[in-house]
Design a protein around this motif. Sequence first.
Motif, mmCIF file in Angstrom:
data_model
loop_
_atom_site.group_PDB
_atom_site.id
_atom_site.type_symbol
_atom_site.label_atom_id
_atom_site.label_comp_id
_atom_site.label_asym_id
_atom_site.label_seq_id
_atom_site.Cartn_x
_atom_site.Cartn_y
_atom_site.Cartn_z
ATOM 1 N N ILE A 93 0.843 -1.299 -0.022
ATOM 2 C CA ILE A 93 0.021 0.100 -0.147
ATOM 3 C C ILE A 93 0.779 1.275 -0.240
ATOM 4 O O ILE A 93 0.427 2.195 0.074
ATOM 5 C CB ILE A 93 -0.989 -0.002 1.149
ATOM 6 N N ARG A 94 2.229 1.022 -0.440
ATOM 7 C CA ARG A 94 3.072 2.259 -0.146
ATOM 8 C C ARG A 94 3.642 2.501 -1.631
ATOM 9 O O ARG A 94 4.227 1.515 -2.250
ATOM 10 C CB ARG A 94 4.219 2.108 0.940
ATOM 11 N N TRP A 95 4.102 3.616 -1.867
ATOM 12 C CA TRP A 95 4.896 4.231 -3.176
ATOM 13 C C TRP A 95 5.985 4.399 -2.751
ATOM 14 O O TRP A 95 6.481 5.067 -2.030
ATOM 15 C CB TRP A 95 4.050 5.121 -3.747
ATOM 16 N N GLY A 96 6.940 3.915 -3.886
ATOM 17 C CA GLY A 96 8.399 4.336 -3.911
ATOM 18 C C GLY A 96 8.841 4.556 -5.508
ATOM 19 O O GLY A 96 8.071 4.631 -6.023
ATOM 20 N N PHE A 97 10.113 4.207 -5.602
ATOM 21 C CA PHE A 97 10.604 4.485 -6.966
ATOM 22 C C PHE A 97 11.638 3.320 -7.296
ATOM 23 O O PHE A 97 12.317 3.065 -6.277
ATOM 24 C CB PHE A 97 11.147 5.935 -7.248
ATOM 25 N N ALA A 111 2.188 7.638 0.601
ATOM 26 C CA ALA A 111 0.772 7.413 0.383
ATOM 27 C C ALA A 111 0.460 7.546 -1.091
ATOM 28 O O ALA A 111 -0.351 6.943 -1.619
ATOM 29 C CB ALA A 111 -0.104 8.031 1.335
ATOM 30 N N LYS A 112 1.131 8.526 -1.753
ATOM 31 C CA LYS A 112 0.891 8.765 -3.080
ATOM 32 C C LYS A 112 2.256 9.357 -3.481
ATOM 33 O O LYS A 112 2.752 10.321 -2.899
ATOM 34 C CB LYS A 112 -0.465 9.712 -3.422
ATOM 35 N N VAL A 113 2.556 9.461 -4.686
ATOM 36 C CA VAL A 113 3.571 9.878 -5.735
ATOM 37 C C VAL A 113 3.105 10.590 -7.032
ATOM 38 O O VAL A 113 2.259 9.841 -7.460
ATOM 39 C CB VAL A 113 4.923 9.262 -5.425
ATOM 40 N N LEU A 114 3.700 11.665 -7.615
ATOM 41 C CA LEU A 114 4.181 11.914 -8.972
ATOM 42 C C LEU A 114 5.273 11.610 -9.377
ATOM 43 O O LEU A 114 6.185 11.429 -8.756
ATOM 44 C CB LEU A 114 3.341 13.271 -9.095
ATOM 45 N N HIS A 115 5.481 11.787 -10.783
ATOM 46 C CA HIS A 115 6.663 11.479 -11.566
ATOM 47 C C HIS A 115 7.419 12.708 -11.151
ATOM 48 O O HIS A 115 7.124 13.539 -10.787
ATOM 49 C CB HIS A 115 6.145 11.433 -12.806
ATOM 50 N N TYR A 117 9.917 15.569 -12.279
ATOM 51 C CA TYR A 117 10.135 16.468 -13.288
ATOM 52 C C TYR A 117 10.910 17.770 -12.558
ATOM 53 O O TYR A 117 11.009 18.102 -11.347
ATOM 54 C CB TYR A 117 8.958 17.121 -13.396
ATOM 55 N N ASP A 118 11.970 18.142 -13.323
ATOM 56 C CA ASP A 118 12.876 19.149 -13.069
ATOM 57 C C ASP A 118 13.762 18.683 -11.659
ATOM 58 O O ASP A 118 13.937 19.664 -10.592
ATOM 59 C CB ASP A 118 12.161 20.480 -12.588
ATOM 60 N N GLY A 119 13.775 17.246 -11.561
ATOM 61 C CA GLY A 119 14.873 16.884 -10.251
ATOM 62 C C GLY A 119 13.807 16.634 -8.910
ATOM 63 O O GLY A 119 14.267 16.337 -8.104
ATOM 64 N N LEU A 120 12.366 16.843 -9.013
ATOM 65 C CA LEU A 120 11.883 16.852 -7.741
ATOM 66 C C LEU A 120 10.405 15.919 -8.105
ATOM 67 O O LEU A 120 9.814 16.040 -9.160
ATOM 68 C CB LEU A 120 11.355 18.093 -7.343
ATOM 69 N N ALA A 121 10.013 15.042 -7.176
ATOM 70 C CA ALA A 121 8.703 14.533 -7.354
ATOM 71 C C ALA A 121 7.666 14.975 -6.182
ATOM 72 O O ALA A 121 8.171 15.049 -4.973
ATOM 73 C CB ALA A 121 8.939 13.158 -7.380
ATOM 74 N N ALA A 122 6.464 15.142 -6.503
ATOM 75 C CA ALA A 122 5.595 15.544 -5.162
ATOM 76 C C ALA A 122 5.267 14.083 -4.582
ATOM 77 O O ALA A 122 4.898 13.114 -5.108
ATOM 78 C CB ALA A 122 4.245 16.090 -5.948
ATOM 79 N N ALA A 123 5.125 14.163 -3.304
ATOM 80 C CA ALA A 123 4.842 12.950 -2.753
ATOM 81 C C ALA A 123 4.026 13.265 -1.369
ATOM 82 O O ALA A 123 4.043 14.562 -1.128
ATOM 83 C CB ALA A 123 6.175 12.300 -2.196
ATOM 84 N N MET A 124 3.099 12.375 -0.968
ATOM 85 C CA MET A 124 2.110 12.725 0.085
ATOM 86 C C MET A 124 2.285 11.517 1.123
ATOM 87 O O MET A 124 2.422 10.379 0.970
ATOM 88 C CB MET A 124 0.790 12.451 -0.362
ATOM 89 N N ASN A 125 2.319 12.160 2.578
ATOM 90 C CA ASN A 125 2.139 11.346 3.761
ATOM 91 C C ASN A 125 1.282 12.233 4.641
ATOM 92 O O ASN A 125 1.338 13.394 4.740
ATOM 93 C CB ASN A 125 3.717 11.105 4.279
ATOM 94 N N ASP A 126 0.600 11.330 5.539
ATOM 95 C CA ASP A 126 -0.309 11.951 6.324
ATOM 96 C C ASP A 126 -1.275 13.049 5.999
ATOM 97 O O ASP A 126 -1.487 14.023 6.686
ATOM 98 C CB ASP A 126 0.368 12.341 7.605
ATOM 99 N N GLY A 127 -1.834 12.831 4.726
ATOM 100 C CA GLY A 127 -2.566 13.526 4.113
ATOM 101 C C GLY A 127 -1.947 15.087 3.360
ATOM 102 O O GLY A 127 -2.729 15.808 2.838
ATOM 103 N N GLN A 128 -0.577 15.345 3.512
ATOM 104 C CA GLN A 128 -0.001 16.285 3.032
ATOM 105 C C GLN A 128 1.015 16.127 2.076
ATOM 106 O O GLN A 128 1.689 15.085 2.155
ATOM 107 C CB GLN A 128 0.466 17.112 4.271
ATOM 108 N N TRP A 129 1.123 16.985 0.986
ATOM 109 C CA TRP A 129 2.085 16.909 -0.195
ATOM 110 C C TRP A 129 3.157 17.560 0.247
ATOM 111 O O TRP A 129 3.309 18.814 0.566
ATOM 112 C CB TRP A 129 1.366 17.248 -1.252
#
Length: 374
Positions: A93-97, A111-115, A117-129
């Motif tokens: 149930i967890r995301w990594g790369f 909990a969630k991630v995006l791809h 881009y520009d060396g950074l990826a958005a990631a979420m834990n505890d309901g916050q990105w």
Amino acid sequence: MRLPRPALNAVLFSLITLNPVLPSIADPGDLVINFEYDAANSFNQGVAAVIKVEKGRPMSGLINRQGEMLYGPEPNTEIHDFHDGLAPMLKDIRWGFINTEGEIAIDPQFAKVLHFYDGLAAAMNDGQWGYISHNGNWQLQPRFSQANRFNEGLASVNKDGLWGFINKQGSWIIEPQYQDALMFSEGMAAVKTDNGWGYINKDNDVVIEARFERALDFNNGLAIVNQAEDWWVIKADGSDLSNKRYDKLLPFREGLAVVVKNGRYGYINTEGEEIIAPSLDNAWSFNEGMGRIEMDARVGYINTEGRMVIPPQFKWGHSFTEGLAAVTVDYWKYGYINKDGVMIIEAQFDDAQPFHDGMARVQSQGRWGYISRD
């Protein structure tokens, strides 16, 4: 001793069966990775995610162009497309790369991630990105309720119900004040206010007043906008590209955009001229100088001048990639044509997908393998 032909064929079949990874030197259409997967993705950055079902349980893995399993197969795993050398991977149930070597680059912990881009990826834990770097460490600690990817050095994020823009250091370049916001593109970003969607620059100056119900990113000086039932194209100064209005508009590709009017499809160019007036049953965006169209339940292809170069004759067909398009005449067998409409790879597969990275995934008797482009 010379084997009789039936015995020779049996030996060859045994060799192929025992060696599912065939030689990498191949002719177009040669099977280079045998039919052994229950599902398979296209190759991307030299690797492809595949699935084998074992005892009713899907097992995900990652293979290279030689068919070697770099990772897995593992249960309860999803591997998505690669970008910037890394792909989001869901484990339990967890995301990594995961990287293109099949190594877990960032342990599944989010909990969630995006791809990336520009060396950074958005990631979420505890309901916050927040945003992580390639080593998995937080570059910007989670503090946003929503977050988009970085582009042109800025990212649109939501804080306490309003959208603004931050830089890679996490500083507010434009304070949260909008109902919604897209990314910056060509120095402008679409933002939503009480009056609708408009466009701002990086100084937060309004460059195109908010008056649209929908507004898309600028690309090559043009953007698609919507009001009520009408879709049209505007220029960077906010003026209309033409006085034409459509029921639907797809983004420009290779200088042309698909338009839909009264259920009929056509194409316009970047001057707003109708290269093909809405008259087709269907049309797809251009790729490699060819547009896939449908007329009378048949698929054909046009060039960027709007001339029919491959008349509608196929029951189904994909867009051209790497010079070839997967097509079927009868829905039963798929092959590949070149841009002259010549069947270069014989129709022999139960299903066939576009070429990527010199490989295409094809199906036979419910299993997927890969053929070579060269």
